[in-house]
Scaffold this active site. Structure first.
Site, PDB file in Angstrom:
ATOM      1  N   GLY A  46       0.724  -1.295  -0.015  1.00 37.70           N
ATOM      2  CA  GLY A  46       0.083   0.125   0.030  1.00 37.70           C
ATOM      3  C   GLY A  46       0.857   1.059  -0.040  1.00 37.70           C
ATOM      4  O   GLY A  46       2.193   1.203   0.539  1.00 37.70           O
ATOM      5  N   GLN A  51       2.715   9.864   1.128  1.00 35.55           N
ATOM      6  CA  GLN A  51       4.396   9.184   1.201  1.00 35.55           C
ATOM      7  C   GLN A  51       5.213   9.506   0.053  1.00 35.55           C
ATOM      8  O   GLN A  51       6.479   9.081  -0.194  1.00 35.55           O
ATOM      9  CB  GLN A  51       4.005   7.574   1.338  1.00 35.55           C
ATOM     10  CG  GLN A  51       3.396   7.213   2.394  1.00 35.55           C
ATOM     11  CD  GLN A  51       3.357   5.686   2.585  1.00 35.55           C
ATOM     12  OE1 GLN A  51       2.216   5.206   2.224  1.00 35.55           O
ATOM     13  NE2 GLN A  51       4.092   5.107   3.409  1.00 35.55           N
ATOM     14  N   CYS A  93       5.501   0.024   7.340  1.00 38.00           N
ATOM     15  CA  CYS A  93       5.210   1.132   6.758  1.00 38.00           C
ATOM     16  C   CYS A  93       6.225   1.579   5.748  1.00 38.00           C
ATOM     17  O   CYS A  93       7.378   1.670   6.508  1.00 38.00           O
ATOM     18  CB  CYS A  93       4.793   2.436   7.389  1.00 38.00           C
ATOM     19  SG  CYS A  93       4.074   3.944   6.623  1.00 38.00           S
ATOM     20  N   LEU A  94       6.154   1.918   4.675  1.00 38.55           N
ATOM     21  CA  LEU A  94       7.227   2.270   3.632  1.00 38.55           C
ATOM     22  C   LEU A  94       7.910   3.451   4.071  1.00 38.55           C
ATOM     23  O   LEU A  94       9.259   3.870   3.637  1.00 38.55           O
ATOM     24  CB  LEU A  94       6.814   2.367   2.232  1.00 38.55           C
ATOM     25  CG  LEU A  94       6.275   1.099   1.494  1.00 38.55           C
ATOM     26  CD1 LEU A  94       5.852   1.461   0.216  1.00 38.55           C
ATOM     27  CD2 LEU A  94       7.452  -0.006   1.505  1.00 38.55           C
ATOM     28  N   HIS A 135      -4.945   1.605   7.187  1.00 35.65           N
ATOM     29  CA  HIS A 135      -3.609   2.134   7.329  1.00 35.65           C
ATOM     30  C   HIS A 135      -3.365   3.139   6.297  1.00 35.65           C
ATOM     31  O   HIS A 135      -2.796   4.389   6.563  1.00 35.65           O
ATOM     32  CB  HIS A 135      -2.424   1.067   7.217  1.00 35.65           C
ATOM     33  CG  HIS A 135      -1.096   1.531   7.263  1.00 35.65           C
ATOM     34  ND1 HIS A 135      -0.356   0.901   8.239  1.00 35.65           N
ATOM     35  CD2 HIS A 135      -0.281   2.434   6.349  1.00 35.65           C
ATOM     36  CE1 HIS A 135       1.091   1.626   8.050  1.00 35.65           C
ATOM     37  NE2 HIS A 135       0.920   2.281   6.876  1.00 35.65           N
ATOM     38  N   GLU A 136      -3.784   3.041   4.863  1.00 34.45           N
ATOM     39  CA  GLU A 136      -3.514   3.890   3.904  1.00 34.45           C
ATOM     40  C   GLU A 136      -4.597   5.156   4.131  1.00 34.45           C
ATOM     41  O   GLU A 136      -4.073   6.333   3.992  1.00 34.45           O
ATOM     42  CB  GLU A 136      -3.827   3.386   2.606  1.00 34.45           C
ATOM     43  CG  GLU A 136      -2.796   2.182   2.268  1.00 34.45           C
ATOM     44  CD  GLU A 136      -1.204   2.449   2.636  1.00 34.45           C
ATOM     45  OE1 GLU A 136      -0.711   3.618   2.323  1.00 34.45           O
ATOM     46  OE2 GLU A 136      -0.643   1.466   2.782  1.00 34.45           O
ATOM     47  N   HIS A 139      -3.250   7.650   6.489  1.00 34.56           N
ATOM     48  CA  HIS A 139      -2.132   8.403   5.878  1.00 34.56           C
ATOM     49  C   HIS A 139      -2.830   9.573   5.367  1.00 34.56           C
ATOM     50  O   HIS A 139      -2.181  10.638   5.236  1.00 34.56           O
ATOM     51  CB  HIS A 139      -1.325   7.778   4.901  1.00 34.56           C
ATOM     52  CG  HIS A 139      -0.067   6.807   5.087  1.00 34.56           C
ATOM     53  ND1 HIS A 139       0.694   7.708   5.845  1.00 34.56           N
ATOM     54  CD2 HIS A 139       0.097   5.592   5.032  1.00 34.56           C
ATOM     55  CE1 HIS A 139       1.668   6.683   6.124  1.00 34.56           C
ATOM     56  NE2 HIS A 139       1.597   5.573   5.675  1.00 34.56           N
TER      57      HIS A 139
HETATM   58 ZN   LIG Z   1       2.318   3.327   5.937  1.00 29.75          ZN
END
Ligand SMILES: [Zn+2]
Length: 170
Positions: A46, A51, A93-94, A135-136, A139
């Site tokens: 995701g 991000q 998380c990236l 989660h996304e 963000h």
């Molecule tokens: Zn994330």
């Protein structure tokens, strides 16, 4: 299609709520395609617009990480309209490389969004998909996974991150 740089914590853009997408144009299509390429290259399941340093309410998900086109989702203006249950599981998380923490999330969510043409879509997700959607979409509200844990755990995570930033391992 381009692979974009992934913004890491504590860049301020990650903590800011995004703005609703109003123009369903080629620019949006290009951003979405770049985000999909960036997510697959990372690799991740995701990725949300903040991000990659953008403030559009847009995220992409793919639990198959590029293996199954049917699993790819591009969500414009998504919001969680229902959540049920609560499960704790490890997630990453990236924007937080190699940091895994246990985060409570709903077991099932219903999300309403739009596709790249502005058509309404509705998605029901359970387990990992519910976790990823939640989660996304967090963000897009400027909420990070470390905001979902206890103050004590958040402190520990922040300390770990600070040490890694100082060691240039972030
Ligand atoms: Zn994330």
């Amino acid at each position: 299609m381009a692979i974009l740089d992934i913004v890491k914590y504590p860049e301020p853009v990650l903590m800011e709520p995004t703005s609703a997408v109003e123009e369903f144009d080629d620019e949006l299509r290009e951003l979405a395609a770049d985000m999909v390429a960036t997510m697959h290259a990372a690799p991740g399941i995701g990725l949300a617009a903040p991000q990659v340093g953008r403030s559009e309410r847009l995220c992409v998900l793919d639990l198959s990480v590029g293996d199954d086109e049917a699993e790819l989702m591009v969500l414009v203006n998504p919001r969680v309209v229902e959540e049920h249950g609560n499960v704790k599981d490890e997630e990453g998380c990236l924007s937080f490389p190699d940091l895994m923490i246990i985060v409570p999330r709903p077991e099932r969510v219903v999300v309403e969004a739009q596709d790249l043409d502005g058509n309404p879509i509705r998605i029901e997700g359970e387990e990992l998909l519910a976790r990823c959607l939640h989660h996304e979409i967090d963000h897009l509200d400027g909420v990070l996974f470390i905001d979902r844990v206890s103050p004590l755990k958040r402190d520990l995570a922040r300390r770990k991150i600070r040490r890694r930033i100082q060691a240039q391992d972030w």
